[in-house]
Write a protein that holds these residues in place. Structure first.
Motif, mmCIF file in Angstrom:
data_model
loop_
_atom_site.group_PDB
_atom_site.id
_atom_site.type_symbol
_atom_site.label_atom_id
_atom_site.label_comp_id
_atom_site.label_asym_id
_atom_site.label_seq_id
_atom_site.Cartn_x
_atom_site.Cartn_y
_atom_site.Cartn_z
ATOM 1 N N LYS A 56 2.116 -1.027 -0.307
ATOM 2 C CA LYS A 56 3.124 -0.181 -0.939
ATOM 3 C C LYS A 56 4.100 -1.018 -1.765
ATOM 4 O O LYS A 56 4.633 -2.014 -1.289
ATOM 5 C CB LYS A 56 3.910 0.604 0.127
ATOM 6 N N GLN A 102 -2.200 3.002 -3.007
ATOM 7 C CA GLN A 102 -2.425 1.557 -3.028
ATOM 8 C C GLN A 102 -2.451 1.009 -1.601
ATOM 9 O O GLN A 102 -1.795 1.541 -0.698
ATOM 10 C CB GLN A 102 -1.322 0.858 -3.827
ATOM 11 N N ASP A 103 -3.207 -0.034 -1.393
ATOM 12 C CA ASP A 103 -3.286 -0.644 -0.058
ATOM 13 C C ASP A 103 -1.945 -1.209 0.377
ATOM 14 O O ASP A 103 -1.558 -1.115 1.537
ATOM 15 C CB ASP A 103 -4.346 -1.761 -0.052
#
Length: 306
Positions: free
Chosen positions: A162, A159-160
């Protein structure tokens, strides 16, 4: 001055996270640094060229999960192989190496190295506990569950942004599973075995501190109170290579790190990492990596352009 080995051996073997031999590097070959947000150091290994990790140990337990790589290990003299989709669990203090297949260009391997000083507060018998992916108390369902948690970690890490709550939730599920289902009951170490294990841990720390200097089999055997012949046999049993091969590989690992992260002259890298001269460095490097140090240095730019 030669240390009093008998006195040293009456103490713990530098058994904390900072004194563990920490040979772990990220894709950019950065040294291990413990995060504040969660209880372990997480790495996704995709570096190229693929490297062995020499004999070492950690205070905390370690989990290694391979998505696409066959990896060979020696863990406290026992040889083990994991295949794609499998894990290995490595006990606190276990002396081990890692030998991935060299021809896998797009390797995808995750390692979780838990912080020992933190885990020991939760699980005080950490140092006396042996863990194993094939523990007799575990089932195929337990092993599959551990793999599924590893995949959940991948999903979070991709995911971009966290999600540290989700990350910690998965990590503590993994820890709970390890210490509830994967503790091996076969922990019967003789005093002689423990003595040799502790001395080997000290030998590895000594190499970490003195690899830039001249070290011979005779000199290190004398340093630790062994005959040359006995030390050679003992080291080969733990490492499956001679001490000379081991320290050469250790120096090459350190040198390759500098090739990636610095602009130092190759001759200086050779001398600074314990090689007698540039010629011997080139020969050893080409034999291990099948490329010259200069080609290896250039490979990082090829990867960054992809």
């Amino acid at each position: 001055m030669k240390k009093d080995i008998d006195l040293v051996m009456k103490k713990n073997v530098g058994f904390d996270d900072n004194n563990s031999a920490q040979f772990i590097y990220s894709d950019l070959y950065q040294p291990l640094a413990w995060p504040d947000e969660y209880p372990c150091f997480i790495q996704i290994h995709s570096e190229w060229p693929v490297q062995d990790v020499p004999l070492h140990w950690h205070h905390g337990p370690e989990l290694i999960y391979s998505r696409n790589q066959e990896i060979r290990f020696i863990v406290d003299t026992e040889k083990t192989v994991i295949h794609p989709g499998e894990c290995i669990l490595i006990s606190s203090g276990a002396i081990h190496n890692v030998e991935p297949k060299k021809e896998i260009r797009n390797q995808d391997v995750m390692s979780l190295t838990f912080k020992g000083t933190y885990i020991e507060k939760i699980y005080p018998k950490l140092r006396q506990t042996k863990i194993s992916f094939m523990s007799p108390d575990s089932t195929d369902e337990d092993r599959q569950e551990l793999v599924e948690y590893c995949e959940k970690l991948y999903a979070i890490l991709e995911q971009d942004t966290k999600d540290y709550f989700a990350l910690n939730e998965v990590l503590f599920h993994i820890l709970g599973l390890i210490f509830n289902r994967f503790v091996s009951k076969e922990c019967n170490e003789t005093q002689s075995t423990k003595h040799n294990h502790d001395k080997m841990s000290l030998v590895l720390q000594y190499v970490e501190e003195h690899y830039q200097e001249e070290i011979t089999v005779s000199s290190i055997a004398m340093e630790f109170g062994y005959s040359r012949e006995y030390f050679s046999r003992l080291f080969k049993r733990y490492a499956d290579v001679s001490f000379k091969q081991y320290i050469n590989g250790f120096r090459l690992m350190k040198a390759s790190n500098e090739l990636y992260t610095t602009d130092k002259r190759i001759a200086d890298i050779a001398y600074d990492n314990g090689f007698a001269d540039e010629k011997s460095f080139y020969a050893s490097f080409k034999k291990k990596f099948n490329m010259t140090p200069l080609e290896y240095r250039k490979s990082k730019y090829e990867i960054s352009d992809q």
